[in-house]
Design a protein around this motif. Structure first.
Motif, PDB file in Angstrom:
ATOM      1  N   ILE A  73      -2.083   3.408 -13.417  1.00  0.00           N
ATOM      2  CA  ILE A  73      -1.988   2.661 -12.154  1.00  0.00           C
ATOM      3  C   ILE A  73      -0.567   2.166 -11.903  1.00  0.00           C
ATOM      4  CG2 ILE A  73      -2.721   0.551 -10.978  1.00  0.00           C
ATOM      5  CD1 ILE A  73      -5.490   0.990 -12.177  1.00  0.00           C
ATOM      6  N   VAL A  74       0.041   1.635 -12.940  1.00  0.00           N
ATOM      7  CA  VAL A  74       1.396   1.100 -12.801  1.00  0.00           C
ATOM      8  C   VAL A  74       2.384   2.192 -12.386  1.00  0.00           C
ATOM      9  CG1 VAL A  74       3.348   0.204 -14.126  1.00  0.00           C
ATOM     10  CG2 VAL A  74       1.124  -0.893 -14.295  1.00  0.00           C
ATOM     11  N   ALA A  75       2.079   3.423 -12.781  1.00  0.00           N
ATOM     12  CA  ALA A  75       2.994   4.523 -12.495  1.00  0.00           C
ATOM     13  C   ALA A  75       2.921   4.999 -11.055  1.00  0.00           C
ATOM     14  CB  ALA A  75       2.709   5.690 -13.444  1.00  0.00           C
ATOM     15  N   ASN A  76       1.983   4.478 -10.268  1.00  0.00           N
ATOM     16  CA  ASN A  76       1.848   4.979  -8.899  1.00  0.00           C
ATOM     17  C   ASN A  76       1.464   3.903  -7.874  1.00  0.00           C
ATOM     18  OD1 ASN A  76       0.392   6.340  -6.562  1.00  0.00           O
ATOM     19  ND2 ASN A  76       1.460   8.026  -7.553  1.00  0.00           N
ATOM     20  N   PRO A  77       2.324   3.692  -6.898  1.00  0.00           N
ATOM     21  CA  PRO A  77       2.092   2.667  -5.878  1.00  0.00           C
ATOM     22  C   PRO A  77       0.781   2.822  -5.131  1.00  0.00           C
ATOM     23  CG  PRO A  77       4.331   3.507  -5.718  1.00  0.00           C
ATOM     24  CD  PRO A  77       3.624   4.376  -6.709  1.00  0.00           C
ATOM     25  N   ALA A  78       0.387   4.059  -4.868  1.00  0.00           N
ATOM     26  CA  ALA A  78      -0.861   4.263  -4.136  1.00  0.00           C
ATOM     27  C   ALA A  78      -2.037   3.709  -4.939  1.00  0.00           C
ATOM     28  CB  ALA A  78      -1.062   5.751  -3.845  1.00  0.00           C
ATOM     29  N   LEU A  79      -1.963   3.851  -6.245  1.00  0.00           N
ATOM     30  CA  LEU A  79      -3.028   3.327  -7.093  1.00  0.00           C
ATOM     31  C   LEU A  79      -2.964   1.807  -7.165  1.00  0.00           C
ATOM     32  CD1 LEU A  79      -2.962   6.030  -9.903  1.00  0.00           C
ATOM     33  CD2 LEU A  79      -4.691   5.703  -8.125  1.00  0.00           C
ATOM     34  N   GLN A  80      -1.765   1.282  -7.153  1.00  0.00           N
ATOM     35  CA  GLN A  80      -1.630  -0.178  -7.138  1.00  0.00           C
ATOM     36  C   GLN A  80      -2.237  -0.741  -5.854  1.00  0.00           C
ATOM     37  OE1 GLN A  80       2.558  -1.206  -7.960  1.00  0.00           O
ATOM     38  NE2 GLN A  80       2.624   0.662  -9.186  1.00  0.00           N
ATOM     39  N   GLU A 113      -5.908  -0.895  -6.265  1.00  0.00           N
ATOM     40  CA  GLU A 113      -6.262  -1.978  -7.191  1.00  0.00           C
ATOM     41  C   GLU A 113      -6.180  -3.335  -6.485  1.00  0.00           C
ATOM     42  OE1 GLU A 113      -6.873  -2.380 -10.927  1.00  0.00           O
ATOM     43  OE2 GLU A 113      -4.960  -3.220 -11.582  1.00  0.00           O
ATOM     44  N   LEU A 114      -5.143  -3.511  -5.715  1.00  0.00           N
ATOM     45  CA  LEU A 114      -4.982  -4.774  -5.006  1.00  0.00           C
ATOM     46  C   LEU A 114      -6.104  -4.985  -3.994  1.00  0.00           C
ATOM     47  CD1 LEU A 114      -1.120  -4.565  -4.534  1.00  0.00           C
ATOM     48  CD2 LEU A 114      -2.325  -6.340  -5.837  1.00  0.00           C
ATOM     49  N   LEU A 115      -6.503  -3.895  -3.343  1.00  0.00           N
ATOM     50  CA  LEU A 115      -7.609  -4.002  -2.384  1.00  0.00           C
ATOM     51  C   LEU A 115      -8.897  -4.418  -3.088  1.00  0.00           C
ATOM     52  CD1 LEU A 115      -8.258  -3.536   0.653  1.00  0.00           C
ATOM     53  CD2 LEU A 115      -9.129  -1.293   0.004  1.00  0.00           C
ATOM     54  N   LYS A 116      -9.109  -3.866  -4.267  1.00  0.00           N
ATOM     55  CA  LYS A 116     -10.311  -4.225  -5.031  1.00  0.00           C
ATOM     56  C   LYS A 116     -10.254  -5.699  -5.434  1.00  0.00           C
ATOM     57  CE  LYS A 116     -12.143  -0.075  -5.197  1.00  0.00           C
ATOM     58  NZ  LYS A 116     -13.454   0.266  -4.621  1.00  0.00           N
ATOM     59  N   MET A 117      -9.084  -6.144  -5.840  1.00  0.00           N
ATOM     60  CA  MET A 117      -8.936  -7.548  -6.230  1.00  0.00           C
ATOM     61  C   MET A 117      -9.147  -8.464  -5.024  1.00  0.00           C
ATOM     62  SD  MET A 117      -8.500  -7.932  -9.424  1.00  0.00           S
ATOM     63  CE  MET A 117      -9.419  -6.490  -9.926  1.00  0.00           C
ATOM     64  N   ALA A 118      -8.668  -8.038  -3.875  1.00  0.00           N
ATOM     65  CA  ALA A 118      -8.866  -8.829  -2.661  1.00  0.00           C
ATOM     66  C   ALA A 118     -10.350  -8.900  -2.319  1.00  0.00           C
ATOM     67  CB  ALA A 118      -8.073  -8.229  -1.497  1.00  0.00           C
ATOM     68  N   GLY A 119     -11.040  -7.792  -2.523  1.00  0.00           N
ATOM     69  CA  GLY A 119     -12.479  -7.773  -2.296  1.00  0.00           C
ATOM     70  C   GLY A 119     -13.193  -8.710  -3.253  1.00  0.00           C
ATOM     71  N   PRO A 145      -8.796  -0.620   6.370  1.00  0.00           N
ATOM     72  CA  PRO A 145      -8.578  -0.851   4.942  1.00  0.00           C
ATOM     73  C   PRO A 145      -7.260  -0.286   4.426  1.00  0.00           C
ATOM     74  CG  PRO A 145     -10.802  -0.076   5.314  1.00  0.00           C
ATOM     75  CD  PRO A 145     -10.091   0.041   6.629  1.00  0.00           C
ATOM     76  N   ALA A 146      -6.872   0.865   4.916  1.00  0.00           N
ATOM     77  CA  ALA A 146      -5.625   1.470   4.447  1.00  0.00           C
ATOM     78  C   ALA A 146      -4.441   0.560   4.781  1.00  0.00           C
ATOM     79  CB  ALA A 146      -5.436   2.847   5.086  1.00  0.00           C
ATOM     80  N   LEU A 147      -4.519  -0.085   5.916  1.00  0.00           N
ATOM     81  CA  LEU A 147      -3.446  -1.000   6.296  1.00  0.00           C
ATOM     82  C   LEU A 147      -3.501  -2.277   5.463  1.00  0.00           C
ATOM     83  CD1 LEU A 147      -3.499  -0.443  10.164  1.00  0.00           C
ATOM     84  CD2 LEU A 147      -1.780   0.329   8.525  1.00  0.00           C
ATOM     85  N   GLN A 148      -4.702  -2.699   5.157  1.00  0.00           N
ATOM     86  CA  GLN A 148      -4.824  -3.875   4.284  1.00  0.00           C
ATOM     87  C   GLN A 148      -4.221  -3.586   2.921  1.00  0.00           C
ATOM     88  OE1 GLN A 148      -9.003  -5.228   4.386  1.00  0.00           O
ATOM     89  NE2 GLN A 148      -9.079  -4.401   6.451  1.00  0.00           N
ATOM     90  N   GLU A 149      -4.458  -2.376   2.436  1.00  0.00           N
ATOM     91  CA  GLU A 149      -3.873  -2.000   1.148  1.00  0.00           C
ATOM     92  C   GLU A 149      -2.359  -2.142   1.187  1.00  0.00           C
ATOM     93  OE1 GLU A 149      -5.119   1.942   0.047  1.00  0.00           O
ATOM     94  OE2 GLU A 149      -6.969   1.204  -0.833  1.00  0.00           O
ATOM     95  N   ARG A 150      -1.759  -1.620   2.225  1.00  0.00           N
ATOM     96  CA  ARG A 150      -0.306  -1.691   2.316  1.00  0.00           C
ATOM     97  C   ARG A 150       0.169  -3.137   2.391  1.00  0.00           C
ATOM     98  NH1 ARG A 150       3.320   2.071   3.503  1.00  0.00           N
ATOM     99  NH2 ARG A 150       1.988   3.166   2.030  1.00  0.00           N
ATOM    100  N   GLU A 151      -0.548  -3.935   3.171  1.00  0.00           N
ATOM    101  CA  GLU A 151      -0.184  -5.348   3.282  1.00  0.00           C
ATOM    102  C   GLU A 151      -0.252  -6.037   1.916  1.00  0.00           C
ATOM    103  OE1 GLU A 151       0.458  -7.851   6.080  1.00  0.00           O
ATOM    104  OE2 GLU A 151      -1.451  -8.940   6.112  1.00  0.00           O
ATOM    105  N   LEU A 152      -1.308  -5.740   1.182  1.00  0.00           N
ATOM    106  CA  LEU A 152      -1.462  -6.348  -0.143  1.00  0.00           C
ATOM    107  C   LEU A 152      -0.343  -5.913  -1.081  1.00  0.00           C
ATOM    108  CD1 LEU A 152      -5.328  -5.929  -0.391  1.00  0.00           C
ATOM    109  CD2 LEU A 152      -4.105  -8.119  -0.367  1.00  0.00           C
ATOM    110  N   LEU A 153       0.056  -4.653  -0.962  1.00  0.00           N
ATOM    111  CA  LEU A 153       1.156  -4.174  -1.807  1.00  0.00           C
ATOM    112  C   LEU A 153       2.444  -4.921  -1.472  1.00  0.00           C
ATOM    113  CD1 LEU A 153       1.801  -1.999  -3.991  1.00  0.00           C
ATOM    114  CD2 LEU A 153       2.666  -0.572  -2.129  1.00  0.00           C
ATOM    115  N   LYS A 154       2.662  -5.164  -0.201  1.00  0.00           N
ATOM    116  CA  LYS A 154       3.864  -5.891   0.206  1.00  0.00           C
ATOM    117  C   LYS A 154       3.827  -7.322  -0.325  1.00  0.00           C
ATOM    118  CE  LYS A 154       5.683  -2.599   2.759  1.00  0.00           C
ATOM    119  NZ  LYS A 154       6.992  -1.978   2.474  1.00  0.00           N
ATOM    120  N   MET A 155       2.659  -7.925  -0.252  1.00  0.00           N
ATOM    121  CA  MET A 155       2.520  -9.296  -0.751  1.00  0.00           C
ATOM    122  C   MET A 155       2.719  -9.329  -2.273  1.00  0.00           C
ATOM    123  SD  MET A 155       2.091 -11.485   1.628  1.00  0.00           S
ATOM    124  CE  MET A 155       3.019 -10.598   2.874  1.00  0.00           C
ATOM    125  N   ALA A 156       2.239  -8.316  -2.954  1.00  0.00           N
ATOM    126  CA  ALA A 156       2.429  -8.250  -4.402  1.00  0.00           C
ATOM    127  C   ALA A 156       3.921  -8.104  -4.715  1.00  0.00           C
ATOM    128  CB  ALA A 156       1.637  -7.083  -4.986  1.00  0.00           C
TER     129      ALA A 156
END
Lengths: 196, 196
Positions: free
Chosen positions: A109-116, A119-125, B113-124
């Motif tokens: 996961i750490v090796a790929n932003p798309a996977l991060q 993961e973040l979406l799941k944590m938000a959920g 959801p795809a946009l939420q993912e990106r937003e979460l990545l930015k916040m991270a």
DNA sequence: CAAGTGATGTCAGTCACTGATGTCAGCGAC
DNA sequence: GTCGCTGACATCAGTGACTGACATCACTTG
């Protein structure tokens, strides 16, 4: 003799993990994974909504652990105690035997932003679910949301610490320590050494 | 007469926002956006790494505001005070005039959801940057990381409250109130009514 | 005025994902 | 027993996000 080998989903998952780790996530096509277990790309997508989801299976049980922890908290418990109970319940998901697998998954996961992102979406959920459960225990917003977000933050920090080489404490012990650091940060009393 | 109209990037961004809102994110193709401003799909992708990124432009400045807030905190300030300073600095990004735009953008993101993912990545990413800045002020980990994560959480909750119809308080006032709720949650002293 | 340079167009290609339709072994109804 | 259904899979065709290679051409600079 059955027509299809059982556990297709598991075999796909295993193959995906192996390929993502050895070759890289982006360098692995869905067809590669399917072919590795003798199936077609189309079948892969019947089992997993997308290439990333294969790493995030069974999240429902994980979330459910948090929720059951919320429900297990004594009635009249403060928000922070409810969160602690949720964290304790979730810790059962991470026995020592699971560390190597968790490390592998984390490395991928750490090796790929798309996977991060996923993961973040799941944590938000998880945070949303947790907040709802906490509200169900009578804690109003914004406290319930803040408590849930804090709980997820503590979990995340504790999880990374748990994966650290040389770390020997069980998961819940780490969670407790992190929570303690956090309350100290905001000027609260220490849980480990409560005020006299 | 110049060969190319200036502000291509801005025009692409504006067109994308409009289309994402009216038609939906997934229902809008990159070619649609490009065509809307008289360009080709290829040119769209020269300006934005992907279809989502068009909604997340200028994050560097946003992050920089947090960092400058960290640096503005008085020397010897506690972690929580450093975070408060960062939040104050960030609040400058959200004057009342920007609320309608922020609401539009938020509506688009929440719908996908795809946009939420990106937003979460930015916040991270923001949390990581913020943590580094706080460590630069002499706060060790895990306190620095926890302080940063907490700051981002407070920001997020405050941001949503700020968008709420009827909400009239300026951004920083909301941030302060949320931070206050959070410290109360963990048993700390109130910032609004500090202990005597 | 020749040699860039930078923003764009054109084209061809890969891959994630989707929908429609076909196949076929096993299973229960009769 | 076989008829019809079902579930898990294959096949195929299509869309759209992105990428790399190369051409173009107004404008700039030496």
């Amino acid at each position: 003799m059955v027509r299809w080998e059982p556990g297709t989903r598991d075999r796909l998952q295993e193959a995906a993990l192996e390929l993502y780790d050895s070759r890289g996530f982006e360098e692995t096509t869905a067809a590669d994974i399917a072919r590795a277990v003798g199936l077609t790309e189309r079948t892969f997508f019947r089992h997993f909504a997308d290439k990333r989801e294969v790493l995030f299976d069974g999240q429902e049980f994980f979330q459910a652990a948090f929720v059951s922890g919320v429900e297990k908290a004594p009635s009249g418990a403060a928000a922070i105690e409810i969160v602690t109970s949720a964290l304790e319940s979730a810790a059962a998901f991470f026995p020592a035997e699971r560390r190597d697998y968790s490390r592998l998954r984390q490395r991928i996961i750490v090796a790929n932003p798309a996977l991060q992102e996923r993961e973040l979406l799941k944590m938000a959920g998880l945070a949303r679910t947790l907040a709802a459960a906490i509200r169900g225990r009578g804690v109003p917003d914004p406290q319930a949301t803040l408590a849930a977000e804090t709980g997820v933050t503590v979990f995340g920090v504790a999880f990374l610490a748990w994966l650290e080489p040389g770390e020997e404490r069980p998961f819940f012990a780490i969670e407790t320590a992190v929570l303690d650091e956090l309350t100290a940060l905001t000027g609260g009393p220490s849980a480990a050494a409560p005020r006299a």
